[in-house]
Scaffold this active site. Sequence first.
Site: not given
Lengths: 165, 330, 736
Positions: C506, C627, C700, C702-703
Amino acid sequence: MGGASVVGRTTVTVQVNGQERRLELDSRVTLLDMLREHLELTGTKKGCDQGACGACTVLLDGRRVVSCLTLAAQCDGREVTTIEGLAPGGELHPLQEAFIRHDGFQCGFCTAGQIMSAVALLAEERAGSDAEIREFMSGNLCRCGAYPNIVAAIREIAQQGGGMP
Amino acid sequence: MSVLEYRRPEQVAEAIALVSADPGAAYLAGGTTQLDLLLKDGVVEYGTLVDIGRLPLRGTSVVDGVLRVGAVTTMEELAADAVVIERLPMVREALLSGASTQLRNMATIGGNLLQRTRCRYFRDRAVAACNKRAPGSGCAAVRGPARMHAILGAGENCIALHASDLCVALVALDAVVGIEGPDGQRSVPLTEFYVMPGERPDVENVLAHGEMITHVDVPLPAAGLRAQYVKVRDRASYEFALVSAAAALRIEEGAITEARLALGGVGTVPWRAWAAEDLLRGRQADEANFRAAAEVALRDPYTVPGTEFKVGLAQRLIVRTLKYVSGAQT
Amino acid sequence: MTAPSPNKIVGEPVDRIDGQLKVTGGAHYPSDVGYPDMAHAVLVQSTIASGTIRAIDTADALAAPGVFAVITHENVPELVHEVMTPFGPSPRFPLKDNRIVHHGQHVAVVVAETLEEARAASRLVRVEYDETAAILDIDDPRAQVTTNPYEMDVERGDVEKALASADIVYDERFHTAPVTNNPLGPFAAVARWDDGRLLIHSSTQWPVMERHVLAGIFSLDESAVQVLVPYLGGGFGAGLRTWPHTVLTALAARILDRPVKLVVPRPQMFTSVGHRPETVQHLRIGATSDGRLVAIDHEGTSTTGAEESNLEPITVVTREAYDCPNLATHDRLVALNIPNPGAMRAPGHAEGSFALESAMDELSHRLGIDPLELRLRNFAEVNPQTRLPWSSNALRECYRVGAERFGWHHRNAEPGSLRDGEWLIGHGMAAVSYSWWATPCRATLSLGRDGGARLRAAATDIGTGTYTIAAQIVAELLGLEVDQVHVEIGDSALPLAPPSGGSGLAVAFGGAIEDAAAHLVRAFLDLVRDDDRSPLRGRDPDEVIATNGRLQLSDDPGVGESYTAILERHGKDELSAEGETDPTPKAEGMTMSPAGAFAAQFAEVRVHEELGLLKVTRLVAAVDAGRVLNEKTARSQVAGGMVMAIGMTQFEETAFDPATGRITNATFGDYLIPVSADIPDLDVVFVGEPDRYNPMGIKGIGEVGITCAPAAIANAVYHATGKRIRSLPITIEELL
């Protein structure tokens, strides 16, 4: 007697999503592979092929089953409903809409199985509480971890009276 | 298996004749065990599957205080049976704690009795040493990270677990298996239906080739028997038992007049804890006696490092469940 | 475009734009692809972990009905065996010789007309081996050990001296079990060759990397390889490498000159596409009696395959976690005869933060300081390694908001003090930072006569929501509705993009889209630069805003016109623009430390006093993700990480047979991932501000969801029971 006329092969007549289909298949073909490889109905997914993930859930004579451990031959003369048969006219089933609204999936691979399972869950009248939904949806694995959103989607439709058309 | 013949006879006798005549033939009911082993794991070989799923062996009836369950009645159908709901809640608990709804819609009662072990040493062709699959080859599981394995009835030849929930409740209730074969019909108590692995882990029950289960008879207990099936597992649902217990007590004036106890997750067969029942009968329903029963029930286990914990866990579960059915705990 | 956008679309909880396809079964995953004359391939795998193939007999398999070919090391054509990628060389090609380096190594691929025939024939391949002693234990002294394998070890200050002078020294060891990604979608490849060009539908999180590797292996120009993956049934890192089954499928298709499909069966997924390796860790922490950290020494060891590499930086999480002047981190890699590991959601970090954040909890109890307070006392105001200010850091806000929502401060801190009948109740917390990683990204954006935009890039949506957030960004920047944006991704022929991985897509994709949108607006203004009929004639991008399908002056909204009017007047079907970004932090000249996402998680557990049952009953995550692009999908993604964390903490262990190296639970019936009944409602809340480092302000997510939940749960178990468990998973055995 049902069965083979050619060695190792079986003729199957089955209603799939309201349409009669007649196939001559290798007797080893499962319902899942019949749908995916022979009828091009790939919405039903193969997640484990051993009855342990629920991704291949379809309705057989109105009851949810895992199609990976069902032989196509066992379905002779019976009715199968897959995800493709849930919104035949293009208008989404209320559960399908609720899954979108509540983000009840991420990768989407388990989604067809989840929704078919949820359709059956409502028909079984087992969506009376979150605990009941969780227990009776536990046969459908979701590795992305969308469970809370799936429960929310089912809860909403159950509270609206089950979403049965 | 280069080809598979599929047959679907309409009569029981025809099915029996087909399988009896062919050493490479087997019955197919729900398919959840047979197709997994045959097509997916590839650890059994059949040239012909005889589908008995539509034989007239479905449904239940009550005769003389016994619930007769047709062999191809599904687990979900039996769980929804009015008699089961009212008179055999423990059977319903066991049924609904097993597998998933999808599998319960497919799996039959006869098939549940005949389900094969989940032992991944048995179910993996890559393993050479499995006495159940290849008699005399040894048992690789006894040295592996065995956890979902048996500690009772087990030995160095085999620690494969009988993983059914339903059967645990049924052995506790003295269910009887109705069998039909080429030589006629017979009945065998479920407690005598299974065969301990001993020297021949490949022989799992008393059925001869060609014999099929036609029904299961479950005596309906008289009122006043409090029963419960409790299952301990890692996940909250959809997992085989680490340990489970089916317990029932009838208590009159503080003393136990009827005791039934069977265990799952620990036995090579659904395990009836006879000695524990003997100990309990006639005694006070108190924790000390429950503990003594738990001790007796787990006497002489055969454990490997991964299954040692099951001894204590099973004992705790027995005490907890007996307390519950005695009314001492809610 | 310098004028701020008046359109508020980014951040909104927009429904997934691919939702309709996914709920109707219309999204096509690689395993759904079929061609009329397609053959089916099945892998045969080794039944030993170490040795050589003495003989491989394929005669019976070849004679079986429907079989076209059996490919083994004896008849495999010459290929290039090693292609470099940012994650190291491609995995060892299993058919390159007769050697076996792990149980479950591919030794043959059987191709037949139908799946049933291929599967039956695969059981007829007979392999004889000369077995040698396998090295299977992480502690085996014979195993080859690589120290500082990623060249990421750090040292600052003088750890030994600081430990010697600390008021209290914590010294414990941790273990985490190997676990397996197990995306629900089995990895699949469908390959076809046309005139020397390879088209492959493949389960990958990174199409351009896969193209690069396949082109290298088959000695092709990259333009002769196309990788398609419009939808992927999850990956969680497994799709970051080109695994041998993909190569074998392409090879089989080339040999047979017909399309070939290979779907990796679930049991083979455990040995074919990586896993999170086992780790052992040693943590020493020195602190003052008032809870100031003075030294941390963190050693982390993980396993890898023989003749393989894997990037599993366990201790990197520690170097920037707390303001601690003396610190040393050391990673070690132990090569075993196991299937090669690979990335799995927060590789290294998930394991490392379990140890660090468990240790912080333990230290807090030894010091008698609230675990949250201990963390606040050691809050890193600046990056403790570089001493640069963070580009953003709302970790304090995470602590505050998370604690508030959870009710942290109302609890009785005494372990074993809370109960409900037979159930012991415990509360625990943990925190973490997870940095993003990305490679350069490009995107092509066009706007057509119908007023709709088309965005193209070789990115992927593996369930993360890429389609949707990309459409939202385009819609906001160009002043369109989300449903006017068509997003084309999942195709290596599109402009290059980084993987769905490293929490960085992203960040990079967002930057490229913003750049492309700016160029596209400029292209429209350039088109009307000398256009007398345009109210925007001669205007610069910083004078206009895009909204409602038109460009208009930011200080005079009435002056402007629609994109379609411009296109029509100039007789153009569409205008296109390219965008690109290189988000990689530069080594030199940085004035701030690019921050990753921060999170604090709070867990409530119930432990059955008698039976050892563990149930997570509440989990709260407060996340500073910079963001947030879509509140709905972002929340789902974090929650998904939390669910995976519950699996890692309570259930998951890839169990290796110690004698043979065979995985003994390689099915979904035996390897337990969480089911619905295990998961409570999850509370995910976002805090913080857009990040200063990258233009979109993204960090980010995702993790970060998976990284601190294991420690939070383990800490809650301690609070419930008084039992400190330093090994995952925490199973019933440990709680009896």
